[in-house]
Motif scaffolding. Structure first.
Motif, short mmCIF file in Angstrom:
data_model
loop_
_atom_site.label_atom_id
_atom_site.label_comp_id
_atom_site.label_asym_id
_atom_site.label_seq_id
_atom_site.Cartn_x
_atom_site.Cartn_y
_atom_site.Cartn_z
N ILE A 112 -1.20 -20.54 6.27
CA ILE A 112 -1.35 -19.94 4.81
C ILE A 112 -0.76 -20.20 4.16
CG2 ILE A 112 -3.55 -18.56 3.55
CD1 ILE A 112 -4.71 -18.11 6.06
N GLN A 113 -0.12 -20.90 3.18
CA GLN A 113 0.81 -21.15 2.26
C GLN A 113 -0.28 -20.54 1.22
OE1 GLN A 113 3.60 -21.72 2.45
NE2 GLN A 113 3.06 -22.58 4.17
N ALA A 114 0.59 -18.96 0.47
CA ALA A 114 0.12 -17.81 -0.37
C ALA A 114 1.26 -17.81 -1.62
CB ALA A 114 -0.09 -16.21 0.19
N HIS A 115 1.61 -18.82 -2.02
CA HIS A 115 2.42 -19.06 -3.01
C HIS A 115 2.47 -18.80 -4.10
CE1 HIS A 115 6.25 -20.27 -0.67
NE2 HIS A 115 5.57 -21.57 -0.12
N GLY A 116 2.26 -17.80 -5.26
CA GLY A 116 1.57 -17.57 -6.54
C GLY A 116 0.48 -16.34 -6.20
N LEU A 117 0.77 -16.12 -5.24
CA LEU A 117 -0.13 -15.16 -4.62
C LEU A 117 -0.53 -13.60 -3.96
CD1 LEU A 117 -3.12 -17.41 -2.47
CD2 LEU A 117 -2.92 -17.13 -5.30
N ILE A 118 -1.07 -12.70 -4.26
CA ILE A 118 -0.63 -11.83 -4.03
C ILE A 118 -1.63 -11.50 -2.45
CG2 ILE A 118 -1.18 -8.86 -4.04
CD1 ILE A 118 -1.06 -9.46 -6.95
N VAL A 119 -0.33 -11.11 -1.50
CA VAL A 119 -0.66 -9.86 -0.65
C VAL A 119 -0.78 -9.10 -0.26
CG1 VAL A 119 -0.29 -11.08 2.87
CG2 VAL A 119 -0.18 -12.36 0.66
N SER A 120 -2.36 -8.32 0.22
CA SER A 120 -1.69 -7.20 0.08
C SER A 120 -3.18 -6.36 0.98
CB SER A 120 -2.48 -6.12 -0.95
OG SER A 120 -4.05 -6.51 -1.25
N PRO A 121 -2.82 -5.41 1.37
CA PRO A 121 -4.09 -4.63 2.89
C PRO A 121 -5.31 -5.00 2.18
CG PRO A 121 -2.44 -3.11 2.41
CD PRO A 121 -1.63 -4.36 1.41
N GLY A 126 0.70 -1.44 0.16
CA GLY A 126 -0.25 0.37 -0.20
C GLY A 126 1.07 1.14 -0.05
N THR A 127 2.40 1.09 -0.62
CA THR A 127 2.81 2.18 0.63
C THR A 127 3.22 2.39 -1.55
OG1 THR A 127 5.01 0.74 0.16
CG2 THR A 127 4.08 1.92 2.02
N ASP A 128 3.05 2.55 -2.31
CA ASP A 128 3.45 2.46 -3.97
C ASP A 128 4.75 1.56 -3.97
OD1 ASP A 128 1.17 3.69 -5.01
OD2 ASP A 128 2.01 5.55 -4.49
N ALA A 129 5.03 0.93 -3.19
CA ALA A 129 6.18 0.02 -3.82
C ALA A 129 6.21 -1.71 -4.20
CB ALA A 129 7.19 -0.29 -2.25
N ALA A 130 6.97 -1.20 -4.70
CA ALA A 130 7.43 -2.48 -5.99
C ALA A 130 6.85 -3.98 -4.34
CB ALA A 130 8.17 -3.01 -6.89
N ALA A 131 5.96 -4.40 -5.21
CA ALA A 131 5.45 -6.10 -5.06
C ALA A 131 7.49 -7.10 -4.25
CB ALA A 131 4.87 -7.22 -6.00
N ARG A 132 7.06 -7.66 -3.51
CA ARG A 132 7.89 -8.06 -2.89
C ARG A 132 7.91 -9.25 -2.06
NH1 ARG A 132 7.01 -4.26 0.95
NH2 ARG A 132 7.54 -5.02 3.40
N SER A 133 8.39 -10.36 -2.16
CA SER A 133 8.33 -11.66 -1.33
C SER A 133 8.46 -11.17 0.22
CB SER A 133 9.18 -12.69 -1.36
OG SER A 133 8.78 -13.61 -1.21
N ALA A 134 7.17 -11.79 0.75
CA ALA A 134 7.00 -11.22 2.18
C ALA A 134 6.92 -12.08 3.13
CB ALA A 134 7.50 -9.93 2.99
N GLY A 193 8.07 -10.07 6.48
CA GLY A 193 9.46 -10.49 6.60
C GLY A 193 9.49 -11.85 6.03
N ASP A 194 10.51 -12.41 6.58
CA ASP A 194 11.17 -13.54 6.05
C ASP A 194 11.41 -14.47 7.14
OD1 ASP A 194 12.42 -16.48 6.23
OD2 ASP A 194 13.73 -15.36 4.76
N SER A 195 10.10 -15.54 7.50
CA SER A 195 9.86 -16.26 9.03
C SER A 195 10.74 -16.82 9.72
CB SER A 195 7.93 -16.61 8.52
OG SER A 195 7.68 -17.56 7.67
N ALA A 196 11.16 -18.01 8.24
CA ALA A 196 11.99 -18.69 8.57
C ALA A 196 13.41 -18.10 9.04
CB ALA A 196 12.23 -19.25 7.22
N LYS A 197 13.50 -17.29 8.77
CA LYS A 197 14.99 -16.62 8.80
C LYS A 197 14.62 -15.82 10.21
CE LYS A 197 18.38 -13.26 7.37
NZ LYS A 197 18.96 -12.04 6.55
N ALA A 198 13.32 -14.81 10.65
CA ALA A 198 13.40 -15.03 12.27
C ALA A 198 12.41 -15.82 12.98
CB ALA A 198 12.05 -13.82 11.71
N GLY A 199 12.87 -16.75 12.43
CA GLY A 199 12.01 -18.31 13.63
C GLY A 199 10.56 -17.96 14.38
#
Length: 359
Positions: free
Chosen positions: A67-76, A33-41, A54-60
């Motif tokens: 919910i697996q959202a691979h191939g989908l868009i997550v947005s406000p 929602g900030t006009d930034a490009a889509a990113r994997s998060a 962020g990266d949930s695996a890296k952050a533990g």
């Protein structure tokens, strides 16, 4: 000092995020929602708050549900600023507002076109008790306020009546209205002057409200498309209120090609400090009633009973027919009218020229 506060906030959020989350949306393309490009998060939620991005695996991050959202868009969630859902939200069959939710709309603004209720608290309390599927912002309707004080009369309010109208808007704002809506194209709202509307919009402005309008004319019925945009700008400027033009359009053959002029007017007003916005739907049709689209306002003054009387008078009937024919031309002719919700099922889904041939 500001950097130190920011660091503490980041550390606090990080520590908060280390706790298990209720829901983790993982692997989607995030549009934030900030006009930034889509990113994997990944997005983590606890109760009704986003607590991790962020990266949930890296952050533990651990989650009760993933919910697996691979191939989908997550947005406000999207906001629909003009949703005629007053009746739906009060209907047990439709109050989940699922048709909006399935399109990603999580907040609707209703009470549009001057038809919002006067008793805002009653409506909001009912929705809170019964439960609804989306967030909602409610507008008090100028048409409802004018109808309450002047019924279907075309006359101007007396000073005392105008004070009563202002009082109704003030009460609605105190009860939780987001602002005031108008449908100045519709009778009896089109009997109201710009000055009358400004007087009521000033009340909404005092409570930090907005002004949302189906303008007086989107074609060449009265003051014209450009005149109506200028009127809306004037209301915003003199009432000191943010204004929004609902479903802005150049309606009918007489105004085709005027959109560039409309956009120029809006941009000029914004440059001058008027807080004005507009929205448009992504299709070429519009929805209204046959009365509003075809009948002249003077013929509807006083309500349905007076209209019936005028239609029974040969001279007035002929005058109404002449003006209605011109209004039909403005909107592209009889074939441009599709009847979607008449009581008579035999004509539902048919165009006006088809119905005329039915005899």
């Amino acid at each position: 000092m500001n950097r130190l506060v920011t660091l503490f906030a980041i550390l606090a959020l990080s520590a908060f995020a280390q706790q298990p989350v209720d829901i983790l949306i993982q692997g989607g393309q995030l549009i934030d929602g900030t006009d930034a490009a889509a990113r994997s998060a990944d997005v983590g939620l606890r109760a009704d708050r986003i607590v991790f991005v962020g990266d949930s695996a890296k952050a533990g991050i651990r989650a009760s549900r993933t919910i697996q959202a691979h191939g989908l868009i997550v947005s406000p969630g999207l906001i629909d600023p003009h949703a005629h859902v007053m009746e739906d939200l009060s209907d047990p069959r439709h109050r989940a507002n699922e048709n909006y939710l399935r399109q990603g709309v999580t907040t609707v603004i209703t009470g549009n076109d001057g038809a919002g209720p006067i008793n805002v608290k009653t409506a909001l309390d009912k929705w809170k008790t019964s439960g609804i599927g989306t967030n909602v912002g409610l507008l008090v309707g100028y048409g409802s306020v004018r109808q309450e004080i002047l019924a279907s009369s075309s006359r101007a309010p007396t000073p005392r009546e105008l004070d009563s109208m202002r009082g109704l808007v003030g009460k609605a704002m105190a009860e939780g209205a987001f602002g005031m809506s108008t449908g100045l194209f519709y009778t009896p709202q089109n009997f109201g002057t710009t000055e009358e509307v400004i007087a009521l919009a000033q009340v909404a402005a005092q409570s930090g409200g907005i002004y949302d309008s189906h303008m007086r004319d989107e074609s060449t019925y009265s003051i014209g498309l450009l005149g109506s945009v200028q009127e809306t700008i004037r209301i915003g400027r003199e009432a000191g209120i943010p204004v929004h033009i609902s479903h802005i359009k150049a309606l009918g053959v007489d105004t085709w090609g005027k959109s560039t002029d409309v956009i120029a007017l809006v941009r000029k007003a914004r440059a001058e400090g008027v807080r004005i916005t507009a929205d448009q739907y992504p299709y070429s049709a519009s929805g209204s009633s046959l009365n509003a689209s075809l009948l002249p306002p003077w013929s509807q003054e006083g309500g349905a009973a007076r209209l019936s009387e005028r239609l029974d008078d040969p001279a007035q009937r002929a005058k109404i027919a002449t003006e209605a024919t011109e209004n039909m031309r403005r909107r592209g002719g009889a074939n441009s009218f599709l009847l979607t919700s008449p009581r008579d099922a035999a004509i539902r889904g048919k165009r006006l020229d088809e119905i005329a041939k039915m005899g």
